[in-house]
Enzyme design. Sequence first.
Site, PDB file in Angstrom:
ATOM      1  N   ARG A  23       0.830  -1.220   0.000  1.00 62.91           N
ATOM      2  CA  ARG A  23       0.000   0.000   0.000  1.00 62.91           C
ATOM      3  C   ARG A  23       0.857   1.260   0.000  1.00 62.91           C
ATOM      4  NH1 ARG A  23      -3.297  -3.190   3.295  1.00 62.91           N
ATOM      5  NH2 ARG A  23      -2.438  -2.398   5.248  1.00 62.91           N
ATOM      6  N   SER A  40      -1.067 -16.849   5.132  1.00 65.93           N
ATOM      7  CA  SER A  40      -2.280 -16.161   5.548  1.00 65.93           C
ATOM      8  C   SER A  40      -3.421 -17.082   5.972  1.00 65.93           C
ATOM      9  CB  SER A  40      -2.749 -15.264   4.392  1.00 65.93           C
ATOM     10  OG  SER A  40      -3.716 -14.361   4.858  1.00 65.93           O
ATOM     11  N   ASN A  43      -4.578 -18.690  12.407  1.00 61.68           N
ATOM     12  CA  ASN A  43      -4.057 -19.511  13.518  1.00 61.68           C
ATOM     13  C   ASN A  43      -5.108 -19.594  14.625  1.00 61.68           C
ATOM     14  OD1 ASN A  43      -2.294 -17.423  12.418  1.00 61.68           O
ATOM     15  ND2 ASN A  43      -0.597 -18.521  13.334  1.00 61.68           N
ATOM     16  N   CYS A  44      -5.746 -18.447  14.859  1.00 61.02           N
ATOM     17  CA  CYS A  44      -6.630 -18.337  16.019  1.00 61.02           C
ATOM     18  C   CYS A  44      -7.886 -19.191  15.878  1.00 61.02           C
ATOM     19  CB  CYS A  44      -6.992 -16.869  16.253  1.00 61.02           C
ATOM     20  SG  CYS A  44      -5.524 -15.832  16.286  1.00 61.02           S
ATOM     21  N   ILE A 276      17.576  -5.241   8.825  1.00 58.83           N
ATOM     22  CA  ILE A 276      16.706  -6.389   9.129  1.00 58.83           C
ATOM     23  C   ILE A 276      15.754  -6.023  10.277  1.00 58.83           C
ATOM     24  CG2 ILE A 276      16.604  -8.827   9.761  1.00 58.83           C
ATOM     25  CD1 ILE A 276      19.435  -9.151   8.694  1.00 58.83           C
ATOM     26  N   ALA A 278      12.279  -7.277  12.650  1.00 60.08           N
ATOM     27  CA  ALA A 278      11.617  -8.513  13.104  1.00 60.08           C
ATOM     28  C   ALA A 278      10.351  -8.147  13.875  1.00 60.08           C
ATOM     29  CB  ALA A 278      12.552  -9.334  13.968  1.00 60.08           C
ATOM     30  N   GLY A 280       6.393  -9.995  15.648  1.00 58.78           N
ATOM     31  CA  GLY A 280       5.580 -11.159  15.993  1.00 58.78           C
ATOM     32  C   GLY A 280       6.110 -11.994  17.146  1.00 58.78           C
ATOM     33  N   ASP A 281       5.743 -13.262  17.124  1.00 59.25           N
ATOM     34  CA  ASP A 281       6.074 -14.176  18.230  1.00 59.25           C
ATOM     35  C   ASP A 281       7.580 -14.351  18.421  1.00 59.25           C
ATOM     36  OD1 ASP A 281       3.373 -14.521  18.360  1.00 59.25           O
ATOM     37  OD2 ASP A 281       3.369 -16.660  17.877  1.00 59.25           O
ATOM     38  N   LYS A 434     -25.615   2.345  34.626  1.00 59.84           N
ATOM     39  CA  LYS A 434     -24.274   2.398  35.208  1.00 59.84           C
ATOM     40  C   LYS A 434     -23.636   1.088  34.776  1.00 59.84           C
ATOM     41  CE  LYS A 434     -26.073   3.354  39.266  1.00 59.84           C
ATOM     42  NZ  LYS A 434     -26.340   3.564  40.681  1.00 59.84           N
TER      43      LYS A 434
HETATM   44  C1  FAD Z   1      -4.020 -22.454  17.923  1.00 59.31           C
HETATM   45  C2  FAD Z   1      -3.687 -21.011  18.084  1.00 59.31           C
HETATM   46  C3  FAD Z   1      -4.667 -20.130  18.495  1.00 59.31           C
HETATM   47  C4  FAD Z   1      -4.360 -18.773  18.662  1.00 59.31           C
HETATM   48  N1  FAD Z   1      -5.343 -17.926  19.078  1.00 59.31           N
HETATM   49  C5  FAD Z   1      -5.068 -16.611  19.220  1.00 59.31           C
HETATM   50  C6  FAD Z   1      -6.089 -15.692  19.578  1.00 59.31           C
HETATM   51  O1  FAD Z   1      -7.253 -16.068  19.738  1.00 59.31           O
HETATM   52  N2  FAD Z   1      -5.752 -14.385  19.739  1.00 59.31           N
HETATM   53  C7  FAD Z   1      -4.463 -13.945  19.547  1.00 59.31           C
HETATM   54  O2  FAD Z   1      -4.209 -12.750  19.689  1.00 59.31           O
HETATM   55  N3  FAD Z   1      -3.485 -14.793  19.184  1.00 59.31           N
HETATM   56  C8  FAD Z   1      -3.750 -16.106  19.012  1.00 59.31           C
HETATM   57  N4  FAD Z   1      -2.760 -16.970  18.623  1.00 59.31           N
HETATM   58  C9  FAD Z   1      -1.389 -16.448  18.464  1.00 59.31           C
HETATM   59  C10 FAD Z   1      -1.184 -15.822  17.103  1.00 59.31           C
HETATM   60  O3  FAD Z   1      -1.609 -16.696  16.119  1.00 59.31           O
HETATM   61  C11 FAD Z   1       0.290 -15.502  16.938  1.00 59.31           C
HETATM   62  O4  FAD Z   1       0.676 -14.634  17.960  1.00 59.31           O
HETATM   63  C12 FAD Z   1       0.570 -14.848  15.601  1.00 59.31           C
HETATM   64  O5  FAD Z   1       0.198 -15.690  14.562  1.00 59.31           O
HETATM   65  C13 FAD Z   1       2.069 -14.515  15.486  1.00 59.31           C
HETATM   66  O6  FAD Z   1       2.361 -14.056  14.204  1.00 59.31           O
HETATM   67  P1  FAD Z   1       3.790 -14.346  13.569  1.00 59.31           P
HETATM   68  O7  FAD Z   1       3.769 -13.764  12.207  1.00 59.31           O
HETATM   69  O8  FAD Z   1       4.840 -13.953  14.509  1.00 59.31           O
HETATM   70  O9  FAD Z   1       3.882 -15.928  13.482  1.00 59.31           O
HETATM   71  P2  FAD Z   1       2.981 -16.943  12.658  1.00 59.31           P
HETATM   72  O10 FAD Z   1       1.656 -16.379  12.390  1.00 59.31           O
HETATM   73  O11 FAD Z   1       3.032 -18.231  13.401  1.00 59.31           O
HETATM   74  O12 FAD Z   1       3.742 -17.089  11.286  1.00 59.31           O
HETATM   75  C14 FAD Z   1       5.078 -17.505  11.225  1.00 59.31           C
HETATM   76  C15 FAD Z   1       5.265 -18.298   9.949  1.00 59.31           C
HETATM   77  O13 FAD Z   1       6.641 -18.261   9.610  1.00 59.31           O
HETATM   78  C16 FAD Z   1       6.981 -19.475   8.996  1.00 59.31           C
HETATM   79  N5  FAD Z   1       8.440 -19.618   9.045  1.00 59.31           N
HETATM   80  C17 FAD Z   1       9.222 -19.755  10.135  1.00 59.31           C
HETATM   81  N6  FAD Z   1      10.505 -19.808   9.797  1.00 59.31           N
HETATM   82  C18 FAD Z   1      10.554 -19.728   8.454  1.00 59.31           C
HETATM   83  C19 FAD Z   1      11.621 -19.724   7.516  1.00 59.31           C
HETATM   84  N7  FAD Z   1      12.891 -19.823   7.901  1.00 59.31           N
HETATM   85  N8  FAD Z   1      11.312 -19.615   6.213  1.00 59.31           N
HETATM   86  C20 FAD Z   1      10.029 -19.487   5.797  1.00 59.31           C
HETATM   87  N9  FAD Z   1       8.985 -19.499   6.639  1.00 59.31           N
HETATM   88  C21 FAD Z   1       9.254 -19.599   7.952  1.00 59.31           C
HETATM   89  C22 FAD Z   1       6.233 -20.492   9.806  1.00 59.31           C
HETATM   90  O14 FAD Z   1       6.043 -21.678   9.072  1.00 59.31           O
HETATM   91  C23 FAD Z   1       4.924 -19.773  10.093  1.00 59.31           C
HETATM   92  O15 FAD Z   1       3.908 -20.156   9.212  1.00 59.31           O
HETATM   93  C24 FAD Z   1      -3.045 -18.324  18.409  1.00 59.31           C
HETATM   94  C25 FAD Z   1      -2.056 -19.210  17.975  1.00 59.31           C
HETATM   95  C26 FAD Z   1      -2.374 -20.540  17.797  1.00 59.31           C
HETATM   96  C27 FAD Z   1      -1.311 -21.496  17.320  1.00 59.31           C
END
Ligand code: FAD
Length: 566
Positions: A23, A40, A43-44, A276, A278, A280-281, A434
Amino acid sequence: MSKKYLIVGGVAGGASTAARLRRLGEEDQIIMFERDPHVSFSNCCLPYHLSGTVEKAESLVLMHPDKFLAQYNIDARVHNEVIAIDRAKKEVTVKNTLTGEEYTESYDKLILSPGANAIVPPIKGIEDVKVFTVRNVVDIDKLNKSVKAMGISNISVIGGGFIGVEVAENLREAGHNVTLIEALPHIMKPFDYDMAQILHKEMHDKGVNLIVGDKVSAFEKDIVVLESGKKIEAGAVVMAIGVTPETSLAAKAGLELGETGAIKVDQNYITSDKDIYAVGDAIEVYHALTGKITRLPLAGPAQKQARQVADHIHGRIIRNTGFIGSSVVKCFDYNAASVGLNEEMIESLKLDINYEVAKVIPGDKVGLMPGCEPLHFKLIFEVTTGKVLGAQAIGRGSVDKRVDIIATAIKFGATVDDLRDLELCYAPPFGTAKDVVNFAGYVATNLLHGEFKQVREKDIRGLVEKGACIIDVREKDEYELSHIIGAKNIPLSEIRQRINEIPKDEPVYLHCRSAQRSYNALMALKHLGYENVYNVSGGFMGISFYEYFNDETKGREKIVTDYNFL
Ligand SMILES: Cc1cc2nc3c(=O)[nH]c(=O)nc-3n(C[C@H](O)[C@H](O)[C@H](O)COP(=O)(O)OP(=O)(O)OC[C@H]3O[C@@H](n4cnc5c(N)ncnc54)[C@H](O)[C@@H]3O)c2cc1C
């Protein structure tokens, strides 16, 4: 001049970064690498496939690579794992996980969003059980097909966090015999022990064999062995004891990891390499209330960080105000939301904070409306300033709305006086004139200004055992239905006439159903010269929820003639 952006990880953080980057710049080249078959996906929503709420596993995938290309001109490459980063050359090595072929891609900026991995500890005998984890569509499809093939079966879910609770609920909804095992004294760490008892009751009542305060020590053939010696049959074991940040690629590239073991980033989400980023998780973040660095594996923060990274790459100034951990979970018929600090966090992190707790259990809408349900609301605030520090809400209704108000209040530095005065939407089907949040503000300001003293649900068993003076100010019929053993019934409507029955020379503990009428009684007594009077926070309903699960599962002697949860 157009730039080339590479993104590692194609789900929450990765896909959001890619979309925002597009965008902000039409000419740039954007490539998103995902080692698994899907980008895409939700997960949730994964656990909801187990109950059939999300019928088809394919529906969990929100967008496929061809659509990324057509709609956003983003090159999303599934089955492509980034296996190395050459920071000097600014290029990555990518391996096609289907063909084994390797190739390189150069970058101007690299964004890492590789997520986290489910922890599977090397517990003795682990090869003797079928172990599953839940991170992606492949995992959930595999788990779902396996348990379906087994028919109605015994399944153990290990770990009572968000994922464990959701998986246990959905497997139970699908008809399985589910045991949920949590090593800590209660499930769901964002909640304190007292609030978690409501969820324990719900799990127990819905037929989940909930075991808390016990740890897996070993596995035998299709059996989970606990430290207590208990043995549980398990045709399948779902490991949900937490996640570790996926840092292998970053660590191999020499990027700095932080004190929590996650990738260290600055306020703009830049790693120790200026090209670089970073998100997310995989990263650690600043907690705006504890002042400490922490990990917060949630989708909301991941997506907000993603947007900020794209903005920063495009020269926009971003404001990283830290995170406060807003979250919500469904547990059968109950919803549970929390934000900010809870009592256990304050204690375990040894935060030097003087705090007080206000607990209210009002109806979540006008009582005459269908579906009005009690909403258990716990507010934590700083003493002297009244600054709002956190909240937990559990009920069958809209807990998220109330906790979202508190999340907003915390972000803007509100105090309990602000909560008292908040002007919120009202019509009978939605709330009360209230609102729950206003009520919590009233109780909190009264406590803050020293208008009354309280004892908590956890104190009541001790008071009953030592024969303290507990007065139940509910009406006679309510008392007769069930009451605290040893409590004397003096209804609020009779309290002034029967004042002689209330001693002045010892502490008096007043309670009603939810602590509102007893507050009125307390104020009347105060005005009549009583100084040693306490309101029982949460009232009889709070006590019933607090005591129930432990009484039921430990065979403990009850302190009530019967419970009343309404
Ligand atoms: C079952 C479940 C339920 C959840 N429910 C909730 C909820 O209700 N509310 C909430 O806020 N959060 C929830 N979460 C947490 C939320 O999904 C994560 O916090 C969020 O997806 C993190 O985003 P991310 O991009 O860091 O990681 P992800 O969304 O996990 O994406 C990371 C991706 O990177 C890929 N990857 C890793 N290393 C490499 C590499 N070297 N090369 C290429 N690809 C790679 C992985 O395969 C993965 O698909 C839930 C998670 C799970 C598993």
